[in-house]
Design an enzyme around this catalytic site. Structure first.
Site, short mmCIF file in Angstrom:
data_model
loop_
_atom_site.label_atom_id
_atom_site.label_comp_id
_atom_site.label_asym_id
_atom_site.label_seq_id
_atom_site.Cartn_x
_atom_site.Cartn_y
_atom_site.Cartn_z
CE1 TYR A 13 -3.94 2.21 0.85
CE2 TYR A 13 -2.56 3.09 2.60
CZ TYR A 13 -3.70 3.16 1.83
OH TYR A 13 -4.60 4.18 2.03
CE LYS A 60 -3.79 4.90 -1.35
NZ LYS A 60 -4.82 5.43 -2.26
P1 NAP Z 1 -13.22 2.43 2.11
O1 NAP Z 1 -14.13 2.96 3.14
O2 NAP Z 1 -12.65 1.06 2.25
O3 NAP Z 1 -13.91 2.58 0.68
C1 NAP Z 1 -13.19 2.18 -0.46
C2 NAP Z 1 -13.98 2.53 -1.65
O4 NAP Z 1 -13.20 2.16 -2.79
C3 NAP Z 1 -15.29 1.78 -1.71
O5 NAP Z 1 -16.29 2.66 -2.14
C4 NAP Z 1 -15.02 0.69 -2.75
O6 NAP Z 1 -16.15 0.39 -3.56
C5 NAP Z 1 -14.01 1.38 -3.64
N1 NAP Z 1 -13.22 0.42 -4.38
C6 NAP Z 1 -12.34 -0.49 -3.91
N2 NAP Z 1 -11.83 -1.19 -4.92
C7 NAP Z 1 -12.41 -0.73 -6.06
C8 NAP Z 1 -12.29 -1.05 -7.41
N3 NAP Z 1 -11.48 -2.04 -7.84
N4 NAP Z 1 -13.02 -0.36 -8.31
C9 NAP Z 1 -13.85 0.63 -7.92
N5 NAP Z 1 -14.01 0.99 -6.63
C10 NAP Z 1 -13.29 0.30 -5.71
O7 NAP Z 1 -11.93 3.36 1.95
P2 NAP Z 1 -11.70 4.89 2.34
O8 NAP Z 1 -11.13 4.93 3.70
O9 NAP Z 1 -12.88 5.70 2.01
O10 NAP Z 1 -10.49 5.22 1.34
C11 NAP Z 1 -10.68 5.97 0.14
C12 NAP Z 1 -9.31 6.36 -0.38
O11 NAP Z 1 -8.62 7.12 0.60
C13 NAP Z 1 -8.42 5.15 -0.69
O12 NAP Z 1 -7.66 5.40 -1.83
C14 NAP Z 1 -7.53 5.07 0.53
O13 NAP Z 1 -6.31 4.45 0.24
C15 NAP Z 1 -7.37 6.53 0.87
N6 NAP Z 1 -7.00 6.80 2.26
C16 NAP Z 1 -7.77 6.36 3.30
C17 NAP Z 1 -7.38 6.63 4.60
C18 NAP Z 1 -8.17 6.18 5.80
O14 NAP Z 1 -7.62 6.25 6.92
N7 NAP Z 1 -9.42 5.77 5.67
C19 NAP Z 1 -6.20 7.37 4.83
C20 NAP Z 1 -5.44 7.79 3.76
C21 NAP Z 1 -5.86 7.52 2.45
P3 NAP Z 1 -17.21 -0.80 -3.27
O15 NAP Z 1 -17.68 -0.65 -1.85
O16 NAP Z 1 -18.28 -0.57 -4.27
O17 NAP Z 1 -16.48 -2.09 -3.48
#
Ligand code: NAP
Length: 247
Positions: free
Chosen positions: A155, A159
């Site tokens: 990851y 990133k």
């Molecule tokens: P999340 O709650 O796990 O949601 C992930 C989303 O990505 C879901 O809507 C999922 O869709 C979608 N997804 C996953 N694989 C996919 C694919 N192959 N094609 C299309 N959609 C896909 O994650 P989040 O925390 O909101 O994270 C969103 C972004 O922010 C990510 O890039 C993550 O790395 C980044 N981020 C998160 C954090 C954190 O602490 N949460 C921190 C830094 C960065 P479905 O549900 O429809 O499968």
């Protein structure tokens, strides 16, 4: 409603940060394409929220790691609203393991979605954004791409790779007046951190100067600035939204 008339595609926006971004931009007048992979019901709820706020939104099913599916995403956008002005590459996954335990499949899966998805979607919408008035590419990276994190070699590499990609596209886009930037959230309260044990979360929070996790709205507000015409002289940057974690 200064996002009025701007068409925004947000990948992975049925849940979490992506949903926060979709609802924020949509409630400010943007035409929003809510992409999902499996969360169809949640995607429809996001559309309903945007429409209730007076905006326009459609759902589009597509696995971003699948080029043909991304072509479908582009078609849905074009049919509903015409070319995109803003693409937010938000879809992302983790597959955590201490490195010696990490399989090649776990490495590839994280690369395919986080980096491959960004490649596919950026290529599909490249011409739209190039030709748009104030076109915007916004990639959701992570503080983990800067600092690394135990058990997240795959990851963190993905990133971190987003930074170099974004700077390169920023150089290409600059000739046409469009911009490309990254947002690097710190730990944000979504399903992605749901499985993190409480004692680990407490340790994380104790290392955050602002003493809390980010809420999706904290990230969406910064994306909203980057998506607007107000950010027209910001390009190739990584905007940290992490409560001061790296101070
Ligand atoms: P999340 O709650 O796990 O949601 C992930 C989303 O990505 C879901 O809507 C999922 O869709 C979608 N997804 C996953 N694989 C996919 C694919 N192959 N094609 C299309 N959609 C896909 O994650 P989040 O925390 O909101 O994270 C969103 C972004 O922010 C990510 O890039 C993550 O790395 C980044 N981020 C998160 C954090 C954190 O602490 N949460 C921190 C830094 C960065 P479905 O549900 O429809 O499968």
């Amino acid at each position: 409603m200064s996002m009025e008339g701007r068409t925004c595609v947000i990948t992975g926006s049925a849940r979490g940060i992506g949903r926060g971004i979709a609802e924020h931009l949509g409630s400010e007048g943007a035409n929003v394409v809510v992409n999902y992979r499996s969360s169809e019901e949640a995607a429809q709820e996001a559309v309903d929220t945007v429409e209730a706020a007076g905006g326009n939104a459609v759902t589009a099913q597509a696995d971003v790691s699948d080029r043909e599916a991304v072509e479908h995403l582009r078609e849905v956008c074009h049919e509903a609203f015409g070319p995109a002005d803003v693409l937010v590459n938000n879809a992302g996954i983790t597959a955590d393991k201490q490195f010696t335990e990490m399989s090649r499949e776990e490495w590839d899966r994280v690369m395919d979605v986080n980096l491959g998805g960004m490649f596919n979607c950026t290529q599909a919408f490249y011409d739209d954004i190039w030709n748009a008035e104030e076109g915007r590419l916004i990639n959701i990276s992570s503080i983990v791409g800067k600092q690394g994190n135990f058990g997240q070699a795959n990851y963190a590499a993905a990133k971190s790779g987003m930074f170099g990609f974004t700077r390169t596209i920023a150089l290409e886009f600059a000739q046409g007046g469009s911009t490309a930037n990254c947002v690097a959230p710190g730990f944000t309260r979504t399903d992605m951190v749901e499985d993190v044990p409480d004692e680990v979360l407490d340790r994380i929070i104790s290392g955050i100067p602002l003493e809390r996790l980010a809420e999706v709205e904290d990230i969406a507000a910064v994306v909203r600035f980057l998506a607007s015409e107000k950010s027209s002289y910001v390009t190739g940057e990584v905007i940290d939204v992490n409560g001061g974690m790296d101070l």
